[in-house]
Design a protein around this motif. Structure first.
Motif, short mmCIF file in Angstrom:
data_model
loop_
_atom_site.label_atom_id
_atom_site.label_comp_id
_atom_site.label_asym_id
_atom_site.label_seq_id
_atom_site.Cartn_x
_atom_site.Cartn_y
_atom_site.Cartn_z
N ASP A 1 0.85 -1.19 0.00
CA ASP A 1 0.00 0.00 0.00
C ASP A 1 0.89 1.24 0.00
OD1 ASP A 1 -1.59 2.24 1.23
OD2 ASP A 1 -3.14 0.69 1.18
N LYS A 2 0.59 2.16 -0.88
CA LYS A 2 1.41 3.36 -1.05
C LYS A 2 1.54 4.15 0.25
CE LYS A 2 2.43 6.39 -4.83
NZ LYS A 2 2.05 6.88 -6.12
N ASP A 3 0.51 4.11 1.09
CA ASP A 3 0.56 4.80 2.38
C ASP A 3 1.63 4.21 3.30
OD1 ASP A 3 -1.49 6.51 1.62
OD2 ASP A 3 -3.06 5.31 2.58
N ASP A 4 2.07 2.98 3.03
CA ASP A 4 3.08 2.32 3.85
C ASP A 4 4.50 2.42 3.28
OD1 ASP A 4 1.27 1.52 5.80
OD2 ASP A 4 0.82 -0.37 4.79
N HIS A 5 4.67 2.96 2.10
CA HIS A 5 6.00 3.03 1.49
C HIS A 5 7.01 3.75 2.37
CE1 HIS A 5 4.70 2.28 -2.97
NE2 HIS A 5 4.50 1.22 -2.19
N LYS A 6 6.64 4.89 2.91
CA LYS A 6 7.57 5.65 3.76
C LYS A 6 7.97 4.82 4.98
CE LYS A 6 8.29 9.95 6.32
NZ LYS A 6 9.17 9.27 7.23
N LYS A 7 7.01 4.15 5.59
CA LYS A 7 7.30 3.31 6.76
C LYS A 7 8.28 2.19 6.39
CE LYS A 7 2.64 3.86 8.55
NZ LYS A 7 1.38 3.15 8.72
N VAL A 8 8.10 1.59 5.23
CA VAL A 8 9.01 0.52 4.79
C VAL A 8 10.42 1.07 4.64
CG1 VAL A 8 9.57 -1.10 2.92
CG2 VAL A 8 7.19 -0.85 3.69
N PHE A 9 10.57 2.20 3.99
CA PHE A 9 11.89 2.81 3.82
C PHE A 9 12.51 3.14 5.17
CE2 PHE A 9 11.18 2.93 -0.62
CZ PHE A 9 12.39 3.24 -1.23
N ASP A 10 11.72 3.70 6.08
CA ASP A 10 12.23 4.03 7.41
C ASP A 10 12.68 2.78 8.15
OD1 ASP A 10 11.72 6.73 6.98
OD2 ASP A 10 9.84 6.73 8.12
N GLU A 11 11.92 1.69 8.04
CA GLU A 11 12.27 0.44 8.71
C GLU A 11 13.52 -0.18 8.10
OE1 GLU A 11 10.45 -1.62 11.54
OE2 GLU A 11 10.86 0.53 11.71
N VAL A 12 13.62 -0.18 6.79
CA VAL A 12 14.82 -0.73 6.14
C VAL A 12 16.04 0.07 6.58
CG1 VAL A 12 16.01 -1.10 3.93
CG2 VAL A 12 13.60 -1.76 4.19
N TYR A 13 15.91 1.38 6.59
CA TYR A 13 17.02 2.24 7.02
C TYR A 13 17.43 1.88 8.46
CZ TYR A 13 19.88 6.40 7.64
OH TYR A 13 20.94 7.25 7.86
N ARG A 14 16.45 1.69 9.32
CA ARG A 14 16.70 1.39 10.74
C ARG A 14 17.48 0.08 10.91
NH1 ARG A 14 14.59 -1.83 14.42
NH2 ARG A 14 12.84 -2.50 13.13
N VAL A 15 17.10 -0.96 10.17
CA VAL A 15 17.71 -2.29 10.40
C VAL A 15 19.02 -2.49 9.65
CG1 VAL A 15 15.47 -3.31 10.95
CG2 VAL A 15 16.38 -3.53 8.62
N LEU A 16 19.37 -1.58 8.75
CA LEU A 16 20.65 -1.69 8.02
C LEU A 16 21.80 -1.13 8.85
CD1 LEU A 16 19.93 -0.67 4.32
CD2 LEU A 16 20.72 -2.89 5.15
N LYS A 17 22.95 -1.79 8.74
CA LYS A 17 24.17 -1.27 9.34
C LYS A 17 24.62 -0.05 8.56
CE LYS A 17 25.72 -5.86 10.74
NZ LYS A 17 26.69 -6.95 10.46
N ASN A 18 25.34 0.85 9.20
CA ASN A 18 25.89 2.01 8.52
C ASN A 18 26.80 1.55 7.39
OD1 ASN A 18 24.56 3.64 10.34
ND2 ASN A 18 26.36 4.06 11.58
N GLY A 19 26.71 2.22 6.25
CA GLY A 19 27.53 1.87 5.09
C GLY A 19 26.91 0.79 4.21
N SER A 20 25.74 0.29 4.60
CA SER A 20 25.09 -0.80 3.85
C SER A 20 24.19 -0.27 2.75
CB SER A 20 24.26 -1.66 4.80
OG SER A 20 25.08 -2.26 5.77
#
Length: 190
Positions: free
Chosen positions: A92-111
């Motif tokens: 759902d397009k309304d969840d795209h931002k949340k997905v990006f924020d979550e992916v950013y959160r769980v990635l190590k720096n430099g990933s």
């Protein structure tokens, strides 16, 4: 009107995927169905999908978990890389931002977060309200032919849209490839 008359079809798009994503722990958003990323990287991949039946359909190899990508239950800075292979079109397009924020959160720096998806045109006055894209994917393990379909309503997307979302989440754009009907963006977490 027949169902066929409702479908706006993008004829076969050819993609080539190589074994070039770095890291020992890769998060694959929407890793069910064909399980393209899990098929290439095997046990390095944790494939998440909201639907168990999609995970069951994917080939053996990755670790499979039923999970909502807009609310990941992983610790911060837990993954060496993340991927999304023609998945955002189903979220759902309304969840795209949340997905990006979550992916950013769980990635190590430099990933890196590598995103492949389709250009979906805005719904217009025509009767073609279903978007269908056919893909031919060359992988190190062989050729995969598949197609993906979604309703056009509220699903318009293109490379500019996702670049903007990535930047809002804190990513930098490492590289981008625009193929007219499909695209690939490599985002980097600083």
């Amino acid at each position: 009107m027949s169902g066929k008359d409702r479908i706006d079809t993008v004829k076969k798009q050819k993609l080539a995927l190589e074994n070039n994503i770095q890291g020992e722990k890769i998060l694959d958003i929407g890793g069910g169905g064909e399980g393209v990323i899990g098929g290439i990287y095997g046990r390095k991949v944790i494939a998440v999908d909201k639907r168990q039946d999609e995970l069951d359909a994917a080939a053996e190899g990755p670790i499979k978990m039923v999970m909502d990508a807009s609310n990941l239950t992983f610790k911060d800075k837990n993954f060496d890389a993340a991927t999304s292979f023609f998945t955002m079109m189903f979220i759902d397009k309304d969840d795209h931002k949340k997905v990006f924020d979550e992916v950013y959160r769980v990635l190590k720096n430099g990933s890196n977060f590598v995103l492949w998806d389709a250009v979906i045109p805005k719904e217009d006055d025509s009767k073609k309200d279903i978007f269908l894209i056919e893909l031919e994917i060359a992988t190190p393990n062989g050729l995969i032919e598949t197609s993906y379909a979604v309703m056009k309503k509220n699903n318009e997307q293109d490379i500019k849209y996702f670049k903007k979302l990535g930047k809002k989440a804190g990513f930098k754009i490492e590289s981008e490839e625009d193929y007219d009907k499909t695209f690939k963006i490599v985002f980097k977490k600083s």
